[in-house]
Scaffold this active site. Sequence first.
Site, PDB file in Angstrom:
ATOM      1  N   SER A 106     -45.167  26.556  -0.522  1.00 48.85           N
ATOM      2  CA  SER A 106     -45.043  26.934   0.882  1.00 48.85           C
ATOM      3  C   SER A 106     -46.113  26.248   1.735  1.00 48.85           C
ATOM      4  O   SER A 106     -46.148  25.029   1.831  1.00 48.85           O
ATOM      5  CB  SER A 106     -45.088  28.450   1.007  1.00 48.85           C
ATOM      6  OG  SER A 106     -44.562  28.868   2.234  1.00 48.85           O
ATOM      7  N   ASP A 218     -38.237  29.705  -0.229  1.00 45.05           N
ATOM      8  CA  ASP A 218     -39.693  29.693  -0.354  1.00 45.05           C
ATOM      9  C   ASP A 218     -40.164  29.951  -1.788  1.00 45.05           C
ATOM     10  O   ASP A 218     -39.768  30.925  -2.434  1.00 45.05           O
ATOM     11  CB  ASP A 218     -40.261  30.778   0.568  1.00 45.05           C
ATOM     12  CG  ASP A 218     -41.738  30.603   0.850  1.00 45.05           C
ATOM     13  OD1 ASP A 218     -42.521  30.574  -0.123  1.00 45.05           O
ATOM     14  OD2 ASP A 218     -42.107  30.478   2.027  1.00 45.05           O
TER      15      ASP A 218
END
Length: 326
Positions: A106, A218
């Site tokens: 991320s 993610d």
Amino acid sequence: MRWIMKRSAVYTMTLVIAASAAVIVGCASQREEPPANLVPHDLAEIRRVRAASQQHGTIGRAAQRTAHPVVAVVLGGGGLRGFAHVGVLRALEELGVRADIIVGTSAGAVVGAAYASGLTPDQIESAARDIKVSSLIDFTVSTKGLMRGDHLAEWMDDVTSGVPVEHFPRRFAAVATDLESGQAVLLDAGSAGRVVQASAAVPGINVPVSYDGGHLIDGGATSLVPVHFARAMGADIVIAVDIYCRSPRPGGTGATTVIGNVMRTQSCLLAESEVAQADLLIAPEIVVPSMSSKEAQALVIRAGYEAAYAVMDDCRHAAKRLAVCR
């Protein structure tokens, strides 16, 4: 970059908005994005490839370059706290630590890709501070998310000069989550923009990134600080950077705060055993109330810098034994 790193602070609120949008959109037709040219690898596959290369006497690019132990720096997710990664990298460079492998999740993938592409910490800080928030927003009418994330991908490709991930000066990989299997997967080839877009595709906010075989979201959902992948890639020494779990939690009993803290607890419990496998852990405590201003960002960068120095000072003898400084 500031927008991507700020998203976690409004995550739960955006989920409510996304749900409302889904009701409004209903079954309306939506534009399908072409699959990204990405080939995810799960942890078992990476380990099999590594074992096969060792059996046949071949080794990775990092190990071919040096007789020293292969050092990986693992940059974890954590929203706007990702500015701390810049400070950590700056400190490690000053301390003479040469990272052969960079693995990020991320926000860590955003900073990690820029660093692995050859940018200095100063250049990364400049790029992050200069980007206009409005240039990264690409709202879409979709039941899958509020933003496509294409603008982030385009910006990342621009920052990395359009060089594919597999051709970076430092070996780099980002971790995403396969939506169908629920497994953490490694992305180590292809467009830097698409790789980072997938790793930072916050569910409910960003449309999942499709590839031939599924969808990616993610990486923080399954591997917040991806130490296991760094090991599987051939790292002898892993320096992990956790910018999320050691920082103070926001107080209060409001719905957004409570849900955010529950999600944080789940992510950090999942990450705990993985982080414990690192040789050195840098975990800055980030207590800045608001991190959207340039002054606050500077404080976060400083927190990462000081945390890295503190760990290396405390572990000076261990660091020499581990031979991380060159």
